[in-house]
Design a protein around this motif. Sequence first.
Motif, short mmCIF file in Angstrom:
data_model
loop_
_atom_site.label_atom_id
_atom_site.label_comp_id
_atom_site.label_asym_id
_atom_site.label_seq_id
_atom_site.Cartn_x
_atom_site.Cartn_y
_atom_site.Cartn_z
N ARG A 9 0.84 -1.20 0.00
CA ARG A 9 0.00 0.00 0.00
C ARG A 9 0.88 1.26 0.00
O ARG A 9 0.62 2.19 -0.74
N ARG A 10 1.91 1.25 0.81
CA ARG A 10 2.81 2.41 0.88
C ARG A 10 3.50 2.64 -0.45
O ARG A 10 3.64 3.77 -0.90
N MET A 11 3.93 1.56 -1.11
CA MET A 11 4.58 1.69 -2.42
C MET A 11 3.60 2.20 -3.47
O MET A 11 3.96 3.04 -4.30
N VAL A 12 2.38 1.70 -3.42
CA VAL A 12 1.36 2.14 -4.39
C VAL A 12 1.05 3.62 -4.20
O VAL A 12 0.95 4.38 -5.17
N VAL A 13 0.89 4.04 -2.96
CA VAL A 13 0.62 5.46 -2.70
C VAL A 13 1.78 6.32 -3.18
O VAL A 13 1.58 7.35 -3.84
N ALA A 14 3.01 5.93 -2.89
CA ALA A 14 4.17 6.69 -3.35
C ALA A 14 4.22 6.73 -4.88
O ALA A 14 4.51 7.79 -5.46
N ALA A 15 3.92 5.62 -5.52
CA ALA A 15 3.91 5.56 -6.99
C ALA A 15 2.82 6.46 -7.56
O ALA A 15 3.03 7.13 -8.59
N MET A 16 1.67 6.49 -6.91
CA MET A 16 0.58 7.36 -7.38
C MET A 16 0.98 8.84 -7.26
O MET A 16 0.72 9.63 -8.17
N ILE A 17 1.60 9.20 -6.15
CA ILE A 17 2.05 10.58 -5.98
C ILE A 17 3.09 10.92 -7.05
O ILE A 17 3.02 11.99 -7.67
N ALA A 19 3.42 9.57 -10.00
CA ALA A 19 2.76 9.65 -11.30
C ALA A 19 2.00 10.96 -11.46
O ALA A 19 2.07 11.60 -12.52
N VAL A 20 1.29 11.38 -10.43
CA VAL A 20 0.55 12.64 -10.49
C VAL A 20 1.51 13.81 -10.63
O VAL A 20 1.30 14.72 -11.45
N TYR A 21 2.59 13.80 -9.83
CA TYR A 21 3.60 14.87 -9.89
C TYR A 21 4.14 14.98 -11.32
O TYR A 21 4.20 16.06 -11.89
N VAL A 49 3.71 16.25 5.09
CA VAL A 49 3.05 16.67 6.33
C VAL A 49 2.10 15.58 6.80
O VAL A 49 1.93 15.36 8.00
N LEU A 50 1.50 14.88 5.86
CA LEU A 50 0.51 13.85 6.18
C LEU A 50 1.14 12.47 6.39
O LEU A 50 0.59 11.65 7.11
N SER A 51 2.27 12.22 5.73
CA SER A 51 2.92 10.91 5.86
C SER A 51 4.34 10.97 5.31
O SER A 51 4.56 11.57 4.24
N PRO A 52 5.29 10.33 5.98
CA PRO A 52 6.65 10.27 5.43
C PRO A 52 6.71 9.47 4.12
O PRO A 52 7.66 9.62 3.36
N ASP A 53 5.69 8.66 3.86
CA ASP A 53 5.66 7.89 2.61
C ASP A 53 5.62 8.82 1.39
O ASP A 53 6.08 8.47 0.32
N ALA A 54 5.06 10.01 1.57
CA ALA A 54 4.96 10.96 0.47
C ALA A 54 6.34 11.49 0.06
O ALA A 54 6.50 11.97 -1.06
N ILE A 55 7.31 11.40 0.95
CA ILE A 55 8.67 11.84 0.61
C ILE A 55 9.18 11.07 -0.60
O ILE A 55 9.73 11.64 -1.53
N VAL A 56 8.96 9.76 -0.59
CA VAL A 56 9.40 8.92 -1.71
C VAL A 56 8.64 9.31 -2.97
O VAL A 56 9.22 9.44 -4.05
N GLY A 57 7.34 9.53 -2.86
CA GLY A 57 6.51 9.86 -4.01
C GLY A 57 6.92 11.15 -4.70
O GLY A 57 7.10 11.18 -5.92
N VAL A 58 7.09 12.23 -3.92
CA VAL A 58 7.44 13.50 -4.55
C VAL A 58 8.87 13.48 -5.08
O VAL A 58 9.15 14.08 -6.13
N THR A 59 9.75 12.77 -4.41
CA THR A 59 11.15 12.68 -4.87
C THR A 59 11.21 11.91 -6.19
O THR A 59 11.86 12.35 -7.14
N LEU A 60 10.55 10.77 -6.24
CA LEU A 60 10.52 9.98 -7.47
C LEU A 60 9.82 10.76 -8.59
O LEU A 60 10.28 10.76 -9.74
N GLY A 61 8.73 11.45 -8.26
CA GLY A 61 8.02 12.24 -9.26
C GLY A 61 8.90 13.33 -9.84
O GLY A 61 8.89 13.57 -11.05
N CYS A 62 9.66 13.99 -8.99
CA CYS A 62 10.58 15.03 -9.46
C CYS A 62 11.66 14.43 -10.35
O CYS A 62 11.99 14.98 -11.41
N ALA A 63 12.22 13.30 -9.96
CA ALA A 63 13.26 12.65 -10.76
C ALA A 63 12.73 12.28 -12.15
O ALA A 63 13.40 12.54 -13.17
#
Length: 174
Positions: A9-17, A19-21, A49-63
Motif C-alpha cells: 500500500r505504501r509503495m502504491v501510494v508513493a507511486a501514485m504521488i 505519477a501525479v507529480y 506533512v501527512l505521511s513520510p511515505d509521500a517523501i518517496v513519491g514527490v522525490t521519485l516524481g521530481c526525478a
Amino acid sequence: MTRQTPNIRRMVVAAMIAAVYCAVSLLLLPLSFGAVQVRVSEALTLLPVLSPDAIVGVTLGCALTNALGSSMGLIDVVVGTSATLIAALMSWALRKARVFGLPMASSLPPVLVNAVFIGAEITLLSPEGWNTGVFLATALSVGAGQLLSCCVLGLLLVWALERKGLGERLFGKS
C-alpha cells in the motif's frame, strides 16, 4: 502475507504521488522549467506533512519529471531531485509547527531549498557562468513560483485533505 500488505500500500501510494507529480509537471511543461517557473505539481511537496511515505513519491516524481522534461539533462535530475528530497524531509520534520491549524512552516523548505538549488543550477549552467546578480534574480524568480505552488496550492491541498479526512484514508493514521 498480511505483513506485506501495508508495504505494498505504501509503495502504491508513493507511486501514485510520483505519477501525479510527473503528469501534472509534463502537462504544464512550459510552466514547469526555467528561471521563471510555477511548477504546479510542487504543491504535492506538502504531502509529507501527512505521511513520510509521500517523501518517496514527490522525490521519485521530481526525478521522473526532470529526466523526461528538462533540457538541462542529468544535472537537473540530480540537483532538482536532491532539492526535492531535502525539502520534503524538512517539510516532514516541521509538520507539527502550525499556524491557524495549517502547516505553514512545512511550506517554506520547498520554496527556500528550490530557490537556492535551482537558482544556482540555472546560473552555473548559463553560458556566462556564475554571476551573483543573476543567481539572486533567478533564485527570487524560482522562489516566487514556489511560493504560489507550495504556500498557496500546497497549503490548500493539505487543508482540504485534512478537512475531509482524506489524508488518513490515503496514508493511514500517522
